[in-house]
Write an enzyme that holds these catalytic residues in place. Structure first.
Site, PDB file in Angstrom:
ATOM      1  N   TRP A   1      46.203  53.373  44.433  1.00 50.74           N
ATOM      2  CA  TRP A   1      45.300  54.142  43.579  1.00 50.74           C
ATOM      3  C   TRP A   1      45.743  55.605  43.540  1.00 50.74           C
ATOM      4  CZ3 TRP A   1      42.215  58.400  43.584  1.00 50.74           C
ATOM      5  CH2 TRP A   1      41.275  58.513  42.552  1.00 50.74           C
TER       6      TRP A   1
ATOM      7  N   ALA B   1      34.854  34.577  36.572  1.00 47.41           N
ATOM      8  CA  ALA B   1      35.281  33.846  37.767  1.00 47.41           C
ATOM      9  C   ALA B   1      34.133  33.179  38.509  1.00 47.41           C
ATOM     10  CB  ALA B   1      36.020  34.780  38.718  1.00 47.41           C
TER      11      ALA B   1
ATOM     12  N   LYS C   1      40.987  44.894  43.302  1.00 48.07           N
ATOM     13  CA  LYS C   1      41.967  43.813  43.200  1.00 48.07           C
ATOM     14  C   LYS C   1      42.941  44.045  42.044  1.00 48.07           C
ATOM     15  CE  LYS C   1      39.879  39.981  42.877  1.00 48.07           C
ATOM     16  NZ  LYS C   1      39.692  40.101  41.423  1.00 48.07           N
TER      17      LYS C   1
ATOM     18  N   ARG D   1      44.024  39.373  33.419  1.00 45.47           N
ATOM     19  CA  ARG D   1      43.010  38.940  32.455  1.00 45.47           C
ATOM     20  C   ARG D   1      42.649  40.096  31.520  1.00 45.47           C
ATOM     21  NH1 ARG D   1      38.093  37.174  35.877  1.00 45.47           N
ATOM     22  NH2 ARG D   1      38.837  38.862  37.185  1.00 45.47           N
TER      23      ARG D   1
ATOM     24  N   THR E   1      43.651  46.904  40.701  1.00 44.35           N
ATOM     25  CA  THR E   1      44.445  48.087  41.049  1.00 44.35           C
ATOM     26  C   THR E   1      45.600  47.706  41.966  1.00 44.35           C
ATOM     27  OG1 THR E   1      42.493  49.497  40.827  1.00 44.35           O
ATOM     28  CG2 THR E   1      44.336  50.377  42.100  1.00 44.35           C
TER      29      THR E   1
ATOM     30  N   PHE F   1      37.172  37.805  41.654  1.00 41.44           N
ATOM     31  CA  PHE F   1      36.297  37.857  42.828  1.00 41.44           C
ATOM     32  C   PHE F   1      37.026  37.429  44.109  1.00 41.44           C
ATOM     33  CE2 PHE F   1      32.931  37.258  39.429  1.00 41.44           C
ATOM     34  CZ  PHE F   1      32.586  38.588  39.413  1.00 41.44           C
TER      35      PHE F   1
END
Length: 556
Positions: A409, A273, A71, A94, A73, A301
């Protein structure tokens, strides 16, 4: 193939003053932390308060496998891709916690060619925010025990102290401890415990405050426990909210870094989370919205946890209106939800994809309940097959949702251009009609029921006797008219991590209910949720090292 840290160490970073200048920030607007990190002055948002906000894009995911689904990435890659199609993008993430970095989960800087840098600094101490939160939290704990030792004029019931000490490391030995042993000079012995720093209410307050004085007031409103008459005791009763806020005066400023492609990234705050609300700070997000045309942020998450809390807590408190949601999925996670064991997730298995995709379907439905358009990002792995990918695309198209293959990626921003174009198309279509799921003035049980039935797909809620008593007490004290922060497993839509896919006919069991009064929400604990994780048998710390040259190795 290069590791993440090798890719990051070979990056050509721009001096942070140049990155800041792209956003219209002058040297007077920033406080430098070396050559490649800085903090943004709180005056910047005040100065730009009349400027129209940019467009807000949330990145979330389906229920993940234990390894995660990339997520962060995708968030970084999408930000880079938006800049490639000439949209002025800012990323808002975050901060990583040291516990997961040295444990098993890893950091939070993205991966491959979609990373924020300097990744070693970001994952290790960064600008000291975590330590400031730890110090402020533990100052309050010291004040509690000192008050009892010095005569206890507030009549604090030592058996009902709810505010725990914290440290930013995974250490199971500290979950349950006894403090003040050693005789009269050391105070009154009592049972206590530690949480990880990112589970602290101070962290949640940092991430939901509008400015320093708001943060101070919210710290003052923290309920630290109850007195012998059963009434709440607040931090402001101990008169240390000012001192705690002072410790946070630098931590409240958002941190600015950059991606591998020099896209500006604001990284600030990092509550867990599953046990907290899982979003970066309001100050960071709102500042980014004044500085960029597009802001790409993430919530922890799956959408049933991170996105729900982003919408029902962060957006509600901060007055945010998201324009689009990107829902990240991987074929390995979909096959995991289709019943495939870990060792065979990289093998083609179309029947498992057809079964496991029910989880993606439910998360799409969840996002749509909030009135926000959604784009599915299929985070590509080398083992994915064309037939499997095409099935996901067709499945989503039948439900009126575009699914886009992303290769950020491997290719950085270039691998996310199609995703960026799909997001821009949804935003410019103006279809977002954001609304929260429930009225915060409903009863606690009504709010818990709404989340359980609407978001998890459960049929009801069971309450332990302890939870029933706690709900009654919060309602008696008038501390219940707040949003709900559900603490549950991230691996399932239910509170049972073994129930994969799209479970039905289940009930959620609420074990404990406690108020985070300063943060402004009520925490509802289900299942076995650890507020202090432990290290695995072979922690990442055993692979991380520093060489005589000063080079850091083994950090992902």
């Amino acid at each position: 193939m290069k590791t993440d840290i090798e890719i990051a160490q070979s990056a050509k970073m721009e001096p942070i003053v140049e990155v800041a200048s792209k956003l219209g920030l002058s040297p007077d607007d920033i406080d430098l932390y070396g050559k490649y990190k800085c903090k943004i002055s709180l005056d910047v948002y005040d100065r730009l308060s009349g400027k129209e906000d940019g467009k807000l894009v949330l990145v979330t995911a389906i229920n993940p496998t234990p390894a995660g689904e990339g997520k962060s990435t995708v968030t970084v890659g999408l930000g880079q891709a938006l800049n490639k199609i000439n949209k002025k993008a800012v990323i808002a993430l975050r901060e990583p916690s040291l516990g997961p970095v040295f444990g098993v989960k890893g950091g939070a800087a993205g991966g491959g060619h979609a990373q924020v840098v300097p990744m070693e600094d970001i994952n290790l101490h960064f600008t000291g925010d975590m330590h400031a939160i730890t110090a402020a939290n533990n100052l309050i704990c010291a004040a509690i025990d000192n008050h009892i030792h010095q005569g206890n004029s507030l009549k604090i019931d030592a058996r009902k102290i709810t505010f725990k000490r914290v440290m930013d490391m995974n250490d199971r030995a500290l979950r349950d401890v006894v403090v003040s042993l050693g005789g009269k000079a050391n105070g009154f012995p009592r049972q206590d415990g530690f949480m990880i720093t990112v589970a602290s209410e101070i962290m949640a307050i940092l991430c939901l405050s509008h400015d320093l004085m708001d943060l101070k007031n919210k710290i003052g409103d923290i309920v630290v426990g109850y007195n012998l008459d059963g009434e709440p005791v607040y931090v402001k009763d101990l008169n240390v909210q000012g001192a705690a806020a002072l410790l946070m005066k630098e931590a409240i400023k958002p941190n600015l870094v950059q991606t591998l492609e020099n896209t500006p990234a604001i990284i600030h705050g990092g509550p867990f989370a599953n046990i907290a609300h899982g979003c970066n700070s309001l100050i960071a997000t709102k500042t980014a919205l004044k500085l960029g045309e597009y802001v790409v942020t993430e919530a922890g998450f799956g959408a049933d946890l991170g996105a729900e809390k982003f919408f029902d807590i962060k957006c509600r408190i901060g007055g945010l209106k998201p324009n689009c949601v990107v829902l990240v999925a991987t074929l390995r996670a979909i096959k995991h939800h289709g019943g495939v064991v870990k060792g065979k997730l990289n093998e083609e298995n179309l029947p498992a994809v057809k079964k496991g995709i029910e989880n993606l379907e439910k998360q799409i439905e969840n996002v749509k309940k909030y009135g926000v358009p959604v784009v599915v990002a299929v985070n590509k792995f080398i083992t994915d097959t064309t037939e499997e990918i095409n099935f996901i695309k067709s499945f989503c198209e039948e439900r009126g949702v575009k699914a886009v293959l992303t290769e950020v990626w491997e290719k950085g921003g270039a691998g996310g251009v199609e995703l960026a174009e799909a997001v821009v198309a949804e935003v410019e279509n103006g279809a977002s009609n954001f609304k929260v799921l429930y009225d915060e003035n409903l009863s606690l049980k009504e709010k818990i029921s709404a989340i359980t039935k609407e978001i998890y797909g459960g049929e009801g809620v069971n309450y332990t006797p302890q939870a029933e008593k706690q709900i009654d007490e919060l309602e008696r004290l008038g501390l219940d008219k707040k949003p709900i922060c559900m603490a549950k497993t991230q691996y399932s839509l239910s509170d049972n991590p073994a129930l994969l896919g799209r479970p039905s006919e289940f009930k959620v069991t609420v074990k404990e209910v406690r108020v985070s009064n300063g943060a402004g929400f009520v925490v509802v604990l289900t299942g076995d949720i650890m507020t202090m994780p432990g290290l695995p048998k072979v922690p990442s710390a055993e692979k991380i090292d520093i060489l005589p040259s000063g080079e850091i190795v083994g950090l992902f």
